[in-house]
Write an enzyme that holds these catalytic residues in place. Structure first.
Site, PDB file in Angstrom:
ATOM      1  N   LYS A 173       0.844  -1.212   0.000  1.00 25.59           N
ATOM      2  CA  LYS A 173       0.000   0.000   0.000  1.00 25.59           C
ATOM      3  C   LYS A 173       0.876   1.258   0.000  1.00 25.59           C
ATOM      4  CE  LYS A 173       0.488   1.257   4.470  1.00 25.59           C
ATOM      5  NZ  LYS A 173       1.020   2.554   4.896  1.00 25.59           N
TER       6      LYS A 173
ATOM      7  N   ASN B 136       4.195   8.508   2.526  1.00 28.88           N
ATOM      8  CA  ASN B 136       4.450   7.993   1.176  1.00 28.88           C
ATOM      9  C   ASN B 136       3.819   8.872   0.111  1.00 28.88           C
ATOM     10  OD1 ASN B 136       5.959   5.350   1.494  1.00 28.88           O
ATOM     11  ND2 ASN B 136       4.349   5.162   3.026  1.00 28.88           N
TER      12      ASN B 136
ATOM     13  N   GLU C  98       8.443   4.484   3.513  1.00 28.69           N
ATOM     14  CA  GLU C  98       8.823   3.079   3.319  1.00 28.69           C
ATOM     15  C   GLU C  98       8.667   2.652   1.860  1.00 28.69           C
ATOM     16  OE1 GLU C  98      10.190   0.905   5.150  1.00 28.69           O
ATOM     17  OE2 GLU C  98       9.585   1.041   7.250  1.00 28.69           O
TER      18      GLU C  98
HETATM   19  N1  LIG Z   1       3.928   6.984  11.268  1.00 28.57           N
HETATM   20  C1  LIG Z   1       2.828   6.242  11.204  1.00 28.57           C
HETATM   21  O1  LIG Z   1       1.709   6.760  11.306  1.00 28.57           O
HETATM   22  C2  LIG Z   1       2.922   4.789  11.010  1.00 28.57           C
HETATM   23  C3  LIG Z   1       4.136   4.193  10.738  1.00 28.57           C
HETATM   24  N2  LIG Z   1       4.190   2.826  10.561  1.00 28.57           N
HETATM   25  C4  LIG Z   1       5.460   2.181  10.309  1.00 28.57           C
HETATM   26  O2  LIG Z   1       6.317   2.377  11.414  1.00 28.57           O
HETATM   27  C5  LIG Z   1       7.677   2.242  10.993  1.00 28.57           C
HETATM   28  C6  LIG Z   1       8.458   3.401  11.584  1.00 28.57           C
HETATM   29  O3  LIG Z   1       8.047   4.573  10.923  1.00 28.57           O
HETATM   30  P1  LIG Z   1       7.772   5.964  11.641  1.00 28.57           P
HETATM   31  O4  LIG Z   1       7.708   5.811  13.090  1.00 28.57           O
HETATM   32  O5  LIG Z   1       6.612   6.565  10.938  1.00 28.57           O
HETATM   33  O6  LIG Z   1       9.088   6.749  11.270  1.00 28.57           O
HETATM   34  P2  LIG Z   1       9.268   8.307  11.190  1.00 28.57           P
HETATM   35  O7  LIG Z   1       9.321   8.655   9.743  1.00 28.57           O
HETATM   36  O8  LIG Z   1       8.319   9.014  12.070  1.00 28.57           O
HETATM   37  O9  LIG Z   1      10.709   8.474  11.841  1.00 28.57           O
HETATM   38  C7  LIG Z   1      11.850   8.023  11.210  1.00 28.57           C
HETATM   39  C8  LIG Z   1      12.564   7.089  12.137  1.00 28.57           C
HETATM   40  O10 LIG Z   1      13.613   6.475  11.392  1.00 28.57           O
HETATM   41  C9  LIG Z   1      14.824   6.630  12.093  1.00 28.57           C
HETATM   42  N3  LIG Z   1      15.920   6.733  11.147  1.00 28.57           N
HETATM   43  C10 LIG Z   1      16.070   7.626  10.149  1.00 28.57           C
HETATM   44  N4  LIG Z   1      17.237   7.412   9.515  1.00 28.57           N
HETATM   45  C11 LIG Z   1      17.826   6.381  10.155  1.00 28.57           C
HETATM   46  C12 LIG Z   1      19.053   5.686   9.984  1.00 28.57           C
HETATM   47  N5  LIG Z   1      19.895   6.017   9.006  1.00 28.57           N
HETATM   48  N6  LIG Z   1      19.321   4.661  10.805  1.00 28.57           N
HETATM   49  C13 LIG Z   1      18.457   4.305  11.794  1.00 28.57           C
HETATM   50  N7  LIG Z   1      17.274   4.925  12.003  1.00 28.57           N
HETATM   51  C14 LIG Z   1      16.984   5.946  11.193  1.00 28.57           C
HETATM   52  C15 LIG Z   1      14.658   7.922  12.855  1.00 28.57           C
HETATM   53  O11 LIG Z   1      15.567   7.965  13.900  1.00 28.57           O
HETATM   54  P3  LIG Z   1      16.121   9.367  14.402  1.00 28.57           P
HETATM   55  O12 LIG Z   1      14.943  10.123  14.879  1.00 28.57           O
HETATM   56  O13 LIG Z   1      17.087   9.016  15.462  1.00 28.57           O
HETATM   57  O14 LIG Z   1      16.744  10.029  13.200  1.00 28.57           O
HETATM   58  C16 LIG Z   1      13.213   7.783  13.328  1.00 28.57           C
HETATM   59  O15 LIG Z   1      13.131   6.977  14.449  1.00 28.57           O
HETATM   60  C17 LIG Z   1       7.640   2.235   9.453  1.00 28.57           C
HETATM   61  O16 LIG Z   1       7.770   0.918   9.000  1.00 28.57           O
HETATM   62  C18 LIG Z   1       6.237   2.759   9.132  1.00 28.57           C
HETATM   63  O17 LIG Z   1       5.747   2.252   7.912  1.00 28.57           O
HETATM   64  C19 LIG Z   1       3.078   2.039  10.646  1.00 28.57           C
HETATM   65  C20 LIG Z   1       1.863   2.597  10.915  1.00 28.57           C
HETATM   66  C21 LIG Z   1       1.682   3.997  11.123  1.00 28.57           C
HETATM   67  O1  LIG Z   2       0.896   2.983   7.397  1.00 30.73           O
HETATM   68  C1  LIG Z   2       0.585   4.084   7.740  1.00 30.73           C
HETATM   69  C2  LIG Z   2      -0.766   4.370   8.259  1.00 30.73           C
HETATM   70  O2  LIG Z   2      -1.544   3.207   8.404  1.00 30.73           O
HETATM   71  C3  LIG Z   2       1.579   5.189   7.654  1.00 30.73           C
HETATM   72  O3  LIG Z   2       2.166   5.306   6.363  1.00 30.73           O
HETATM   73  P1  LIG Z   2       1.996   6.680   5.605  1.00 30.73           P
HETATM   74  O4  LIG Z   2       2.470   7.763   6.509  1.00 30.73           O
HETATM   75  O5  LIG Z   2       2.764   6.629   4.334  1.00 30.73           O
HETATM   76  O6  LIG Z   2       0.520   6.806   5.342  1.00 30.73           O
END
Ligand SMILES: NC(=O)C1=CN([C@@H]2O[C@H](COP(=O)(O)OP(=O)(O)OC[C@H]3O[C@@H](n4cnc5c(N)ncnc54)[C@H](OP(=O)(O)O)[C@@H]3O)[C@@H](O)[C@H]2O)C=CC1
Ligand SMILES: O=C(CO)COP(=O)(O)O
EC number: 1.1.1.94
Length: 329
Positions: free
Chosen positions: A192, A257, A282
């Site tokens: 997705k 995304n 991602e």
């Molecule tokens: N955000 C959302 O609403 C949702 C996210 N997810 C999933 O959660 C997972 C985490 O995403 P999310 O929390 O959104 O991330 P964010 O985009 O909010 O934050 C980025 C994260 O990646 C880390 N990061 C960036 N560059 C590096 C690097 N070179 N090495 C190690 N860590 C790094 C950052 O660490 P630092 O801050 O130290 O730079 C930070 O913790 C993903 O798989 C996403 O698809 C799933 C559902 C909802």
């Molecule tokens: O997976 C997510 C919400 O369900 C977060 O990914 P996006 O921020 O790209 O929408």
């Protein structure tokens, strides 16, 4: 009191820590940045992600020591973007997750191995599939911070384990239910992101809602074909863990995304879009993994192919969308 290790310092780890700790769990929280840990310990806020959320430090214990964080945990929740999770987990000894239940909240694949996160964890830590689960469903961290009504699905081959984790999540604004389709849910969550990114590219180029609705409808068929080729289990793709997540990511103002794709559609290079975002899309990594996996499966995937050509073969977004346009119905 359930003991949870949360791995990751970004938005989703912050949102899940809020839900779990406010429900009474003890959360040991691994963040890679010493400054962020220090800031959390002194101010109760994560400085760069969902910084409005205040944590109760009698239940939330931030640390940069990943081994210490997982040591006494019953549950380990993975919320590091997929591209960096291997580096994080490889700091742990091979028996560090023995006897623990592991829940991946990551919606991505290991780019170096084109592998699902749960498959890597099972292999690296010699765990049984039944010890693992995934967090899925349409849920943006930003809306969790605002306590807006949200729904999550926990997928696991052990539905009882999934249900236990649902119980830790349920609150006034989070509903959670268990499902058995771990692989289908995990792959769909990866795919997705590719679709949302392509919606963003189209939006950035000036395509409108009419086109996006057709793009997303075709995406459902593309996901169905791919999942059927990989794991032909019966599954209802209209459930919120699949379609709901696709819709929220494709349409929401919070979508990383879609935002990333939109920048690329407007002419940003991949590098400059990544630098400007400060968050991880991602889908950028997922496109390559899914495209490469599909070299063997040979499923018709015009949307994934278009995104791959733009992001990895430097084909101009406008040219690629002209080609894609002819393939949609
Ligand atoms: N955000 C959302 O609403 C949702 C996210 N997810 C999933 O959660 C997972 C985490 O995403 P999310 O929390 O959104 O991330 P964010 O985009 O909010 O934050 C980025 C994260 O990646 C880390 N990061 C960036 N560059 C590096 C690097 N070179 N090495 C190690 N860590 C790094 C950052 O660490 P630092 O801050 O130290 O730079 C930070 O913790 C993903 O798989 C996403 O698809 C799933 C559902 C909802
Ligand atoms: O997976 C997510 C919400 O369900 C977060 O990914 P996006 O921020 O790209 O929408």
């Amino acid at each position: 009191m359930e003991k949870i290790a949360m791995l990751g310092g970004g938005s989703w780890a912050t949102a899940l820590t809020k839900i779990l700790s406010e429900n009474g769990a003890r959360v040991s929280w691994w963040l890679r940045s010493k400054d962020d840990v220090q800031h959390l310990r002194t101010t109760r806020h994560n400085p760069r992600y969902l910084s409005s959320v205040a944590f109760d430090l009698t239940r939330v214990f931030p640390s940069t020591d990943i081994a210490e964080v997982v040591k006494d945990a019953d549950w380990v929740v993975l919320a590091v973007p997929a591209a960096f999770v291997k580096e994080a987990l490889d700091k742990l000894e091979r028996d560090a997750l023995k006897g623990k239940r592991v829940i991946s909240a990551i919606k991505g694949m290991l780019p170096s191995r084109n592998e699902l996160v749960t498959d890597y964890v099972v292999e690296r830590f010699r765990l049984k599939d039944e010890c693992l689960g995934v967090v899925a469903g349409p849920c943006h961290a930003e809306e969790v911070a605002l306590e807006k009504q949200s729904y999550l699905t926990i997928g696991s081959p052990d539905v009882a384990l999934a249900e236990q984790f649902c119980q830790l999540l349920r609150n006034r604004y989070v509903r959670a239910h268990a499902a058995a389709d771990l692989d289908g849910i995990e792959y769909c969550a990866v795919m997705k992101n590719i679709i949302a990114l392509t919606c963003g590219i189209a939006h950035g180029l000036g395509y409108g809602d009419n086109f996006q609705a057709v793009l997303v409808s075709n995406a459902v068929q593309e996901i169905r074909r791919f999942l059927h080729a990989l794991s032909p289990e019966p599954r209802d793709l209209s459930a919120s863990a699949y379609l709901g997540d696709l819709l929220v990511t494709s349409y929401s103002q919070f979508s990383r995304n879609r935002t990333f794709g939109s920048m690329v559609g407007r002419g940003y290079s991949v590098k400059s879009a990544q630098l400007e975002m400060n968050m991880i899309a991602e889908g950028y990594y997922a496109v390559k993994s899914i495209y490469e996996l599909n070299k063997q499966l040979k499923v018709s995937m015009p949307i994934t192919s278009a995104a791959y050509h733009v992001l990895y073969e430097k084909i101009a977004p406008a040219v690629e969308l002209e080609i894609l346009k002819e393939k949609l119905r």
